[in-house]
Scaffold this motif. Structure first.
Motif, PDB file in Angstrom:
ATOM      1  N   GLY A 231       0.820  -1.203   0.000  1.00 27.89           N
ATOM      2  CA  GLY A 231       0.000   0.000   0.000  1.00 27.89           C
ATOM      3  C   GLY A 231       0.855   1.254   0.000  1.00 27.89           C
ATOM      4  O   GLY A 231       0.581   2.218  -0.737  1.00 27.89           O
ATOM      5  N   LEU A 232       1.902   1.278   0.816  1.00 25.55           N
ATOM      6  CA  LEU A 232       2.829   2.401   0.829  1.00 25.55           C
ATOM      7  C   LEU A 232       3.545   2.532  -0.513  1.00 25.55           C
ATOM      8  O   LEU A 232       3.769   3.647  -1.008  1.00 25.55           O
ATOM      9  CB  LEU A 232       3.845   2.229   1.952  1.00 25.55           C
ATOM     10  CG  LEU A 232       3.320   2.458   3.373  1.00 25.55           C
ATOM     11  CD1 LEU A 232       4.337   1.961   4.392  1.00 25.55           C
ATOM     12  CD2 LEU A 232       3.018   3.927   3.598  1.00 25.55           C
ATOM     13  N   PHE A 233       3.907   1.402  -1.089  1.00 23.66           N
ATOM     14  CA  PHE A 233       4.551   1.425  -2.410  1.00 23.66           C
ATOM     15  C   PHE A 233       3.636   2.079  -3.444  1.00 23.66           C
ATOM     16  O   PHE A 233       4.080   2.928  -4.235  1.00 23.66           O
ATOM     17  CB  PHE A 233       4.905   0.000  -2.839  1.00 23.66           C
ATOM     18  CG  PHE A 233       5.259  -0.131  -4.291  1.00 23.66           C
ATOM     19  CD1 PHE A 233       6.502   0.278  -4.760  1.00 23.66           C
ATOM     20  CD2 PHE A 233       4.336  -0.649  -5.196  1.00 23.66           C
ATOM     21  CE1 PHE A 233       6.821   0.167  -6.112  1.00 23.66           C
ATOM     22  CE2 PHE A 233       4.647  -0.762  -6.548  1.00 23.66           C
ATOM     23  CZ  PHE A 233       5.899  -0.357  -7.007  1.00 23.66           C
ATOM     24  N   LEU A 234       2.363   1.710  -3.452  1.00 23.20           N
ATOM     25  CA  LEU A 234       1.435   2.307  -4.414  1.00 23.20           C
ATOM     26  C   LEU A 234       1.281   3.803  -4.166  1.00 23.20           C
ATOM     27  O   LEU A 234       1.227   4.596  -5.110  1.00 23.20           O
ATOM     28  CB  LEU A 234       0.082   1.603  -4.337  1.00 23.20           C
ATOM     29  CG  LEU A 234       0.039   0.178  -4.881  1.00 23.20           C
ATOM     30  CD1 LEU A 234      -1.331  -0.439  -4.621  1.00 23.20           C
ATOM     31  CD2 LEU A 234       0.363   0.142  -6.371  1.00 23.20           C
ATOM     32  N   LYS A 235       1.194   4.202  -2.903  1.00 30.33           N
ATOM     33  CA  LYS A 235       1.087   5.627  -2.582  1.00 30.33           C
ATOM     34  C   LYS A 235       2.287   6.399  -3.110  1.00 30.33           C
ATOM     35  O   LYS A 235       2.148   7.493  -3.668  1.00 30.33           O
ATOM     36  CB  LYS A 235       0.933   5.804  -1.071  1.00 30.33           C
ATOM     37  CG  LYS A 235       1.139   7.230  -0.578  1.00 30.33           C
ATOM     38  CD  LYS A 235       0.157   8.208  -1.214  1.00 30.33           C
ATOM     39  CE  LYS A 235       0.523   9.654  -0.865  1.00 30.33           C
ATOM     40  NZ  LYS A 235      -0.311  10.618  -1.608  1.00 30.33           N
ATOM     41  N   ARG A 236       3.472   5.840  -2.936  1.00 25.42           N
ATOM     42  CA  ARG A 236       4.689   6.535  -3.341  1.00 25.42           C
ATOM     43  C   ARG A 236       4.919   6.504  -4.845  1.00 25.42           C
ATOM     44  O   ARG A 236       5.671   7.322  -5.375  1.00 25.42           O
ATOM     45  CB  ARG A 236       5.891   5.924  -2.621  1.00 25.42           C
ATOM     46  CG  ARG A 236       5.906   6.191  -1.121  1.00 25.42           C
ATOM     47  CD  ARG A 236       6.898   5.316  -0.409  1.00 25.42           C
ATOM     48  NE  ARG A 236       6.991   5.659   1.010  1.00 25.42           N
ATOM     49  CZ  ARG A 236       7.468   4.850   1.942  1.00 25.42           C
ATOM     50  NH1 ARG A 236       7.896   3.641   1.604  1.00 25.42           N
ATOM     51  NH2 ARG A 236       7.512   5.244   3.210  1.00 25.42           N
ATOM     52  N   THR A 237       4.286   5.557  -5.523  1.00 26.68           N
ATOM     53  CA  THR A 237       4.568   5.349  -6.940  1.00 26.68           C
ATOM     54  C   THR A 237       3.499   5.941  -7.843  1.00 26.68           C
ATOM     55  O   THR A 237       3.815   6.524  -8.888  1.00 26.68           O
ATOM     56  CB  THR A 237       4.714   3.839  -7.224  1.00 26.68           C
ATOM     57  OG1 THR A 237       5.664   3.274  -6.328  1.00 26.68           O
ATOM     58  CG2 THR A 237       5.180   3.597  -8.655  1.00 26.68           C
ATOM     59  N   LEU A 238       2.232   5.800  -7.467  1.00 24.23           N
ATOM     60  CA  LEU A 238       1.133   6.310  -8.282  1.00 24.23           C
ATOM     61  C   LEU A 238       1.042   7.831  -8.162  1.00 24.23           C
ATOM     62  O   LEU A 238       0.928   8.356  -7.052  1.00 24.23           O
ATOM     63  CB  LEU A 238      -0.190   5.689  -7.828  1.00 24.23           C
ATOM     64  CG  LEU A 238      -0.620   4.385  -8.469  1.00 24.23           C
ATOM     65  CD1 LEU A 238      -1.746   3.752  -7.666  1.00 24.23           C
ATOM     66  CD2 LEU A 238      -1.072   4.621  -9.900  1.00 24.23           C
ATOM     67  N   PRO A 239       1.067   8.554  -9.254  1.00 19.54           N
ATOM     68  CA  PRO A 239       1.056  10.018  -9.176  1.00 19.54           C
ATOM     69  C   PRO A 239      -0.171  10.605  -8.488  1.00 19.54           C
ATOM     70  O   PRO A 239      -0.065  11.600  -7.780  1.00 19.54           O
ATOM     71  CB  PRO A 239       1.120  10.452 -10.649  1.00 19.54           C
ATOM     72  CG  PRO A 239       1.763   9.296 -11.352  1.00 19.54           C
ATOM     73  CD  PRO A 239       1.277   8.079 -10.639  1.00 19.54           C
ATOM     74  N   ALA A 240      -1.349  10.008  -8.689  1.00 20.54           N
ATOM     75  CA  ALA A 240      -2.585  10.580  -8.151  1.00 20.54           C
ATOM     76  C   ALA A 240      -3.207   9.667  -7.105  1.00 20.54           C
ATOM     77  O   ALA A 240      -4.425   9.497  -7.055  1.00 20.54           O
ATOM     78  CB  ALA A 240      -3.582  10.858  -9.264  1.00 20.54           C
ATOM     79  N   ALA A 241      -2.355   9.080  -6.259  1.00 22.95           N
ATOM     80  CA  ALA A 241      -2.841   8.138  -5.254  1.00 22.95           C
ATOM     81  C   ALA A 241      -2.951   8.788  -3.884  1.00 22.95           C
ATOM     82  O   ALA A 241      -2.135   9.618  -3.505  1.00 22.95           O
ATOM     83  CB  ALA A 241      -1.924   6.922  -5.164  1.00 22.95           C
ATOM     84  N   GLY A 242      -3.990   8.394  -3.155  1.00 28.58           N
ATOM     85  CA  GLY A 242      -4.114   8.689  -1.742  1.00 28.58           C
ATOM     86  C   GLY A 242      -4.164   7.382  -0.988  1.00 28.58           C
ATOM     87  O   GLY A 242      -4.639   6.371  -1.520  1.00 28.58           O
ATOM     88  N   LEU A 243      -3.666   7.371   0.237  1.00 27.90           N
ATOM     89  CA  LEU A 243      -3.612   6.146   1.031  1.00 27.90           C
ATOM     90  C   LEU A 243      -4.400   6.319   2.318  1.00 27.90           C
ATOM     91  O   LEU A 243      -4.183   7.272   3.068  1.00 27.90           O
ATOM     92  CB  LEU A 243      -2.156   5.798   1.376  1.00 27.90           C
ATOM     93  CG  LEU A 243      -1.938   4.639   2.356  1.00 27.90           C
ATOM     94  CD1 LEU A 243      -2.449   3.333   1.777  1.00 27.90           C
ATOM     95  CD2 LEU A 243      -0.455   4.532   2.724  1.00 27.90           C
ATOM     96  N   ALA A 244      -5.329   5.384   2.562  1.00 31.30           N
ATOM     97  CA  ALA A 244      -6.071   5.345   3.813  1.00 31.30           C
ATOM     98  C   ALA A 244      -5.736   4.037   4.525  1.00 31.30           C
ATOM     99  O   ALA A 244      -5.844   2.963   3.924  1.00 31.30           O
ATOM    100  CB  ALA A 244      -7.574   5.431   3.564  1.00 31.30           C
TER     101      ALA A 244
END
Length: 294
Positions: A231-244
């Motif tokens: 989940g942290l990887f996706l947050k850091r990699t996806l330009p328009a991602a938010g993480l909950a």
């Protein structure tokens, strides 16, 4: 019953309710279309909500050819549902197996998604556990074939990341286990081998993920250990991602914490539809957390 027809002729059971902008829900391995009922009831007040049973999950067809199951085919099945309902674009929401399919939809057909919600997706992605995950997937498939879903369901439902659900809501957890017990033995085995065990690691897709511009909400439970780092990887990699990150929560997010999940999803969709979910400003780099230059 309403069916969408996949590219290879497989019939996919589809249910929908409500009117408005479309939200398509994609279920996890242990679930089916019914597992999105708390979201279908809530969001159909203002949206056209769609859920479907993946191939291998009755009342959808259960192809007997193992080659009919893969991560790529799971994406084309989502597109078949959208095409069958004549929906150009939708907010696509997936949990676990469905979360991986949702992310891959954004990578291969971003023009079909207003937004993506990728929930509880990460098991098997961590490179240190990749080989173990693939071996476990093979064993789980074998157990569905030899023991059967009715007998194996409660064992599978006792996985560590599902125990928080049982602790909070024993009745809901039992309903999940009973839903799994009704799975097709062959469909579950083929899905576990072809879709789950055969999908690429998220970390191997870093270049593709970093170039995807679709607004994305990543949701994980803090007691879903093998989804936290992905989940942290996706947050850091996806330009328009938010993480909950949901506190004291395991894998089955939408059923374990339906009110919180619905709130997060509602606010995310509202932000996207109003144009207020842009890509992250990349000038906000780690090195700039305390500015010293002009």
């Amino acid at each position: 019953m309403t069916y969408a027809i996949a590219a290879d002729g497989t019939r996919l059971h589809v249910e929908e309710a409500g009117t408005g902008s479309a939200i398509l829900f994609v279920h996890e391995f242990a679930g089916n279309h019914d597992a999105w009922e708390p979201q279908m009831r809530y969001f159909s007040r203002r949206h056209r909500c769609i859920t479907f049973a993946a191939r291998g999950y009755p009342p959808s067809d259960v192809p007997q050819d193992p080659a009919a199951y893969s991560q790529a085919i799971a994406v084309t099945d989502i597109l078949a549902v959208l095409d069958g309902l004549e929906i150009d674009r939708a907010h696509v929401v997936g949990l676990s197996m469905g979360g991986f399919a949702t992310l891959h939809l954004g990578l291969t057909a971003p023009q079909r998604a207003h937004s993506l919600t990728v929930a509880g997706a990460g098991y098997g992605a961590e490179k240190a556990f990749e080989a173990e995950f693939r071996a476990t997937a093979q064993e789980v498939a074998r157990r569905f074939e030899t023991v059967g879903a009715a007998a194996f369901a409660e064992t599978y439902a006792l996985a560590a990341s599902r125990l928080p659900f049982r602790t909070k809501n024993p009745r809901g957890w039992q309903e999940m286990a009973e839903r799994l017990a009704r799975h097709s033995d062959a469909g579950a085995a083929h899905t576990m081998r072809g879709v789950q065990g055969g999908r690429p690691s998220l970390y191997d897709l870093e270049a593709e993920i970093s170039g995807m511009q679709v607004p994305t909400l990543v949701v994980v439970g803090d007691e879903d250990d093998h989804c936290l780092q992905p989940g942290l990887f996706l947050k850091r990699t996806l330009p328009a991602a938010g993480l909950a990150v949901l506190p004291r929560t395991g894998h089955v997010l939408n059923l374990e914490e339906p009110e919180l999940f619905n709130h997060l999803l509602r606010e995310f969709i509202a932000a996207v539809e109003s144009g207020h979910w842009p890509p992250r400003d990349r000038s906000a780099a780690d090195a700039q957390i305390m500015r010293t230059d002009d």
